[in-house]
Design an enzyme around this catalytic site. Structure first.
Site, mmCIF file in Angstrom:
data_model
loop_
_atom_site.group_PDB
_atom_site.id
_atom_site.type_symbol
_atom_site.label_atom_id
_atom_site.label_comp_id
_atom_site.label_asym_id
_atom_site.label_seq_id
_atom_site.Cartn_x
_atom_site.Cartn_y
_atom_site.Cartn_z
ATOM 1 C CD GLU A 27 5.608 7.239 -16.826
ATOM 2 O OE1 GLU A 27 6.307 7.221 -15.819
ATOM 3 O OE2 GLU A 27 4.746 6.386 -17.069
ATOM 4 C CG ASP A 48 2.723 5.681 -19.380
ATOM 5 O OD1 ASP A 48 3.190 4.777 -18.678
ATOM 6 O OD2 ASP A 48 2.711 6.878 -19.032
ATOM 7 C CB SER A 58 5.112 4.245 -14.613
ATOM 8 O OG SER A 58 5.205 5.550 -14.195
ATOM 9 C CG ASP A 75 -6.056 -11.374 -1.571
ATOM 10 O OD1 ASP A 75 -5.446 -10.286 -1.564
ATOM 11 O OD2 ASP A 75 -6.607 -11.866 -0.566
ATOM 12 C CB ILE A 76 -1.015 -9.392 -4.077
ATOM 13 C CG1 ILE A 76 -1.535 -9.155 -5.503
ATOM 14 C CG2 ILE A 76 0.511 -9.546 -4.038
ATOM 15 C CD1 ILE A 76 -1.235 -10.218 -6.494
ATOM 16 N N GLY A 90 -7.245 -10.192 1.391
ATOM 17 C CA GLY A 90 -8.194 -9.088 1.247
ATOM 18 C C GLY A 90 -7.477 -7.812 0.840
ATOM 19 C CG ASP A 103 -2.728 -5.613 0.680
ATOM 20 O OD1 ASP A 103 -2.003 -4.877 -0.012
ATOM 21 O OD2 ASP A 103 -3.069 -6.767 0.321
#
Ligand SMILES: *[C@@H]1O[C@H](CO)[C@@H](O)[C@H](O)[C@H]1NC(C)=O
Ligand SMILES: *[C@@H]1O[C@H](CO)[C@@H](O)[C@H](O)[C@H]1NC(C)=O
Ligand SMILES: *[C@@H]1O[C@H](CO)[C@@H](O)[C@H](O)[C@H]1NC(C)=O
Ligand SMILES: *[C@@H]1O[C@H](CO)[C@@H](O)[C@H](O)[C@H]1NC(C)=O
Ligand SMILES: *[C@@H]1O[C@H](CO)[C@@H](O)[C@H](O)[C@H]1NC(C)=O
Ligand SMILES: *[C@@H]1O[C@H](CO)[C@@H](O)[C@H](O)[C@H]1NC(C)=O
Length: 641
Positions: A292, A296, A558, A599-600, A618, A620
């Site tokens: 992690e 990051d 993450s 937009d996915i 839009g 979601d």
């Protein structure tokens, strides 16, 4: 989950000829709903056992918090960007003197000698050591020993407690009372065996398609952001880690193999140790922690360098592994929030000096204040809304709000388990029953995450490339697997605690009207009145990461959080270079500019025995507004005051 049960008007069914009840009559204040999960009530506590009693006083002006925040973060506000100082925040929200006076008067009248009572520095907490007998009388309750069915540990707790009607309005909550255990924060890295695809040694990494390994070049093509130019002072990105430690020898390998332009190999983050936070060495790496932290820090550096990274390592690794939440981090950022000032709860937050592991944990005091704030703070850990006390979450959410007021963008990963939640010890399936309670493996109601349920946080969901090149576009991440521990879907849904904030209301209503699945109100809050998450999304699969000397393609929201946070840091850099300030709380601006996002519209986030939600046109609750387009965001950010 415990909702506050505020029964104020007890007299309403009484005949009108009866007088109103005396103002000092006890009224129920907080009550645990149902049996606590995995805790069994054993026997009454002995009357002379001493408890460290803390009474949290209600802060002032919280009813105005939302308007204060919009005042500095709504693009249409004339005071946009005029962030508050820490002093202004502390003074505005400090409890009113009447609160302190009323509570002191009640305690002294009840026979607690004034000399035994002390007040925290900010007058947020009234504290004294009292016997079980005294506490039972004060709070009209019974203290019991509870035992944990798995680890055998004991706690003293109550099922419910009451307060006199005339002081109740001044009090947030009393400790120790209904609190039992908390859950350790879970890293949202999907590094299960199936997801952690090690790149073969010696493979020509540069030639792998973006669909196999996401490098900085892939991210730049996808999100259209430039290479960093020169650092501006005071624009460090903050990365906070819990029980994952940064193994610094990985950084020069990553910089050499994966950055463009190549970051000098001696570059290191500013290291802020909080409550004994450790630097990792080979033995901590061998214990398996640190993917992690590597992910990051490396993802952020590749985007923002030569801007700098400020790395907050929270906890000594013993405390944060057993219990603990984000409060110890907030304590370090805000002295006025700290334990002796308020915020932490026994059994939920870690205790200091650390009592665990025969005293091998951190023996110093809890760090209160002193850790620097950063313009952007990215956190890739999460917890479960349904597993934490209501008051606790509300109080902590107000702390994130205070950071926003001070110009900090707080960015969290939305979770890796779709509408369910992360597998967690004691919670084999974190889906809920219709009453929002945990049930062993049988839950069918969605389980929202904390703290992304808090409307003052910017929550980031995960996408993946549809094909092998960046032109193929993105879809919501989808990795089926057995159970919430292995499956990986973008965390999303609607809070059972926090109402929809005004900046998000029309986006949520649009989703409800056109795309919401009709599972009925027992599966999720489908009223359009609940806070929805995530807010945005970014790539969260196959992100190039060097850990313990090898390269991995790491997945998880993450990855999405530091990628999005890195892009916000670049936007802040551009603002600072033309003499403007950091943007601070992002959401009011982002929701006004859906056109600045990709937009996915493909993918979903199943869980709890349902298909979850779909990514739709839009906003979601799978991918939020979509992934960022820097070229479109830049002029918007630069135009703002
Ligand atoms: C490495 O870290 C572990 C865990 O904190 C510690 O016990 C050990 O002493 C450290 N080893 C070295 C060589 O610093
Ligand atoms: C990390 O690398 C060292 C040395 O190559 C190895 O001994 C150790 O097992 C590795 N740790 C893990 C968790 O893979
Ligand atoms: C959950 O379901 C199993 C199998 O259907 C059943 O045996 C068990 O009693 C249920 N548990 C609860 C808490 O409802
Ligand atoms: C992407 O590239 C990899 C490796 O070159 C290949 O195995 C895979 O089939 C390609 N996938 C698509 C969707 O083109
Ligand atoms: C849905 O959320 C809103 C806002 O928090 C709340 O007022 C409402 O009671 C919730 N509805 C249900 C059915 O839980
Ligand atoms: C770094 O790149 C070199 C040269 O291409 C390669 O030999 C080495 O395996 C790479 N290291 C990692 C950890 O990917």
């Amino acid at each position: 989950m415990r909702f506050p049960t505020l029964i104020v008007a007890l007299a309403c069914h009484a005949a009108s000829s009866l007088a109103a009840p005396p103002p000092d009559r006890h009224v129920l204040h907080e009550k645990r709903d149902g049996e606590p999960h995995l805790w069994e009530k054993r026997r009454r506590a002995s009357q002379n056992q001493v408890l460290p009693i803390r009474i949290g006083l209600r802060q002032r002006n919280l009813e105005n918090a939302e308007s204060y925040v919009y005042e500095v973060s709504d693009p249409t506000s004339p005071n946009f960007g005029k962030h508050w100082s820490a002093e202004q925040v502390a003074n505005t929200f400090a409890p009113a003197p009447e609160a302190k006076n009323a509570v002191l008067k009640w305690l002294v009248n009840a026979g607690i000698d004034r000399k035994r009572i002390s007040l925290s520095k900010g007058h947020n907490w009234v504290q004294f050591d009292g016997t079980v007998k005294e506490a039972e009388q004060l709070f009209a309750t019974e203290y019991w020993h509870y035992q944990h069915l798995e680890n055998g540990g004991h706690r003293l707790a109550v099922d419910a407690y009451s307060l006199p009607g005339n002081v109740q309005k001044h009090i947030d909550f009393v400790m120790p009372t209904v609190q039992l255990d908390g859950l350790k924060p879970v890293a949202n890295t999907n590094h299960g065996r199936d997801a952690l695809a090690i790149i073969p040694q010696g493979a020509s990494l540069g030639s792998l398609p973006c669909g196999s390994l996401i490098t900085i070049d892939c991210l730049r093509k996808l999100y259209k952001f430039p290479k960093g130019s020169s650092a501006v002072a005071g624009n460090e990105i903050g990365i906070a880690e819990w029980a994952d430690y940064l193994y610094e020898p990985d950084l020069p390998i990553y910089f050499k193999n994966f950055t463009n332009p190549e970051i000098p190999t001696d570059t290191r983050p500013e290291f802020i140790a909080i409550d004994g936070g450790l630097r990792a060495n080979l033995s901590t790496v061998a214990q398996g922690s640190g993917v992690e932290a590597a992910l990051d820090v490396q993802a952020a550096y590749s985007i923002i360098h030569p801007q700098k990274v400020r790395y907050y390592q929270v906890g000594d690794g013993i405390n944060v592994d057993s219990v603990g939440t984000f409060n110890i981090f907030l304590d370090a950022l805000d002295e006025s929030y700290c334990t002796y000032e308020g915020g932490d709860q026994p059994y939920v937050d870690p205790a200091y000096p650390d009592p665990n592991d025969n005293g091998n944990g951190y023996q110093g005091p809890l760090q209160c204040g002193g850790a620097p704030k950063s313009n952007v703070i990215s956190v890739s850990y999460g917890q479960i809304e349904g597993a934490l006390p209501y008051f606790y979450q509300v109080r902590q959410c107000h702390e994130w709000m205070k950071l926003g007021l001070q110009g900090v963008s707080v960015i969290y990963a939305s979770g890796d388990s779709g509408v369910a939640n992360r597998y967690n010890s004691g919670y084999p399936n974190s889906c809920l029953n219709a009453d929002n309670l945990f049930v062993d493996n049988n839950g069918t109601r969605y389980s929202p995450s904390f703290p992304v349920n808090c409307p003052y946080i910017t929550s980031v969901g995960a996408t993946t490339l549809i094909g092998n090149d960046t032109d193929s576009g993105e879809r919501a991440v989808s990795r089926p697997g057995t159970g919430p521990a292995n499956a990986y879907y973008s965390g999303g849904g609607f809070s059972n605690i926090f109402p929809v904030p005004s900046y998000q209301a029309s986006a949520v209503q649009n989703f409800m009207k056109h795309y919401a699945p009709k599972y009925g109100p027992n599966v999720y809050n489908d009223t359009g009145k609940a806070r929805g998450f995530p807010d945005v999304a970014a790539i969260g699969l196959n992100v190039a990461t060097v850990w313990n000397g090898s390269t991995y393609g790491v997945g998880g929201t993450s990855a999405s959080a530091p990628i999005f946070a890195g892009i916000v840091t670049l936007l802040n850099e551009a603002r600072i270079k033309i003499g403007k300030g950091p943007i601070g709380f992002l959401n009011p601006t982002l929701y006004k500019h859906p056109e600045a996002f990709n937009d996915i519209t493909i993918g979903d986030n199943p869980g709890c025995g349902t298909g979850g939600f779909n990514a739709t046109p839009g906003w979601d609750p799978v991918t939020g507004l979509g992934s960022p387009n820097y070229e479109k965001l830049l002029p918007i950010f630069l135009r703002l005051p």
